[in-house]
Design a protein around this motif. Structure first.
Motif, short mmCIF file in Angstrom:
data_model
loop_
_atom_site.label_atom_id
_atom_site.label_comp_id
_atom_site.label_asym_id
_atom_site.label_seq_id
_atom_site.Cartn_x
_atom_site.Cartn_y
_atom_site.Cartn_z
N PHE A 65 59.65 -27.93 24.32
CA PHE A 65 58.84 -27.79 23.11
C PHE A 65 57.60 -26.95 23.43
N TYR A 66 57.19 -26.09 22.48
CA TYR A 66 56.05 -25.19 22.67
C TYR A 66 55.00 -25.43 21.59
N ASP A 67 53.73 -25.13 21.94
CA ASP A 67 52.67 -25.20 20.94
C ASP A 67 52.52 -23.83 20.27
N GLU A 68 51.51 -23.70 19.39
CA GLU A 68 51.32 -22.46 18.62
C GLU A 68 50.99 -21.26 19.52
N GLU A 69 50.41 -21.52 20.70
CA GLU A 69 50.07 -20.44 21.62
C GLU A 69 51.22 -20.07 22.54
N GLY A 70 52.35 -20.76 22.43
CA GLY A 70 53.50 -20.47 23.27
C GLY A 70 53.50 -21.22 24.59
N ASN A 71 52.61 -22.19 24.74
CA ASN A 71 52.56 -22.99 25.96
C ASN A 71 53.56 -24.14 25.88
N ILE A 72 54.19 -24.46 27.01
CA ILE A 72 55.11 -25.60 27.06
C ILE A 72 54.28 -26.88 26.96
N THR A 73 54.65 -27.74 26.02
CA THR A 73 53.94 -29.00 25.84
C THR A 73 54.75 -30.19 26.33
N THR A 74 56.06 -30.16 26.04
CA THR A 74 56.91 -31.31 26.32
C THR A 74 58.30 -30.83 26.72
N THR A 75 58.92 -31.56 27.65
CA THR A 75 60.31 -31.29 28.00
C THR A 75 61.13 -32.56 27.78
N MET A 76 62.38 -32.35 27.45
CA MET A 76 63.31 -33.45 27.22
C MET A 76 64.63 -33.07 27.87
N ARG A 77 65.26 -34.03 28.57
CA ARG A 77 66.56 -33.75 29.18
C ARG A 77 67.43 -35.00 29.09
N ALA A 78 68.75 -34.77 29.08
CA ALA A 78 69.71 -35.87 29.05
C ALA A 78 70.97 -35.44 29.77
N ASP A 79 71.70 -36.43 30.33
CA ASP A 79 72.96 -36.15 31.03
C ASP A 79 74.02 -35.61 30.09
N ARG A 80 74.02 -36.10 28.84
CA ARG A 80 74.96 -35.66 27.80
C ARG A 80 74.19 -35.52 26.50
N GLY A 81 74.59 -34.56 25.70
CA GLY A 81 73.93 -34.37 24.42
C GLY A 81 74.93 -34.22 23.29
#
Length: 166
Positions: A65-81
């Motif tokens: 996930f990115y903010d308005e300035e293009g900076n990474i704010t949050t990451t999410m990962r899972a074994d299966r999606g």
């Protein structure tokens, strides 16, 4: 002159619609933007798509996930999606992790849903949240998609992390 016909038994399983995958892609990279700004970036080693638009990511899924300035704010990962097209809903299973880099908050669960329309993540499963030096455990959680603010339900066994423990 007479006409003769014979009724053949037809195997009805041959007439059932095909419900399997219609396409498969490897090394998938998807960008979602809003007002010409990248908001999310999805990566998966393998994506399987079905006729109804549903998708499966059997070898894992990573969402940034990115903010308005293009900076990474949050990451999410899972074994299966999994992605359900009609509900526009993602589901992660297995070892699911969320990390808010700005607040250094981490979440672990075995299942998590992301609703891009409502811009929220949630689960009814057991969750562990690490916020600085404190671990919060509970069953059920709801947060904004950036994991900035959250509600933890049925809180149990919350504690301070001891030095050297991780």
């Amino acid at each position: 002159m007479g006409l003769a016909s014979c009724d053949e038994e037809v195997d009805s399983s041959l007439l059932e619609p095909y419900l399997g995958p219609v396409s498969e892609a490897l090394d998938v990279e998807l960008y979602h933007s809003d007002s010409a700004l990248v908001r999310t970036y999805l990566q998966a080693k393998k994506q399987i798509e079905f006729e109804n638009g549903d998708q499966e990511f059997p070898e894992g899924i990573d969402i940034t996930f990115y903010d308005e300035e293009g900076n990474i704010t949050t990451t999410m990962r899972a074994d299966r999606g999994f992605y359900t097209h009609k509900d526009n809903l993602y589901k992660g299973e297995g070892d699911v992790r969320v990390h808010n880099l700005e607040k250094d908050q981490k979440l672990n669960s075995e299942e998590l849903f992301w609703d891009p329309n409502a811009k929220k993540i949630y689960t009814e499963k057991f969750v562990t949240i690490q916020e600085r030096e404190t671990l919060f455990n509970g069953t059920g959680m709801e947060a904004d998609e950036g994991f900035n603010e959250y509600k933890l339900f049925k809180v149990t066994n919350s504690r301070t992390i001891l030095p050297g423990e991780n």
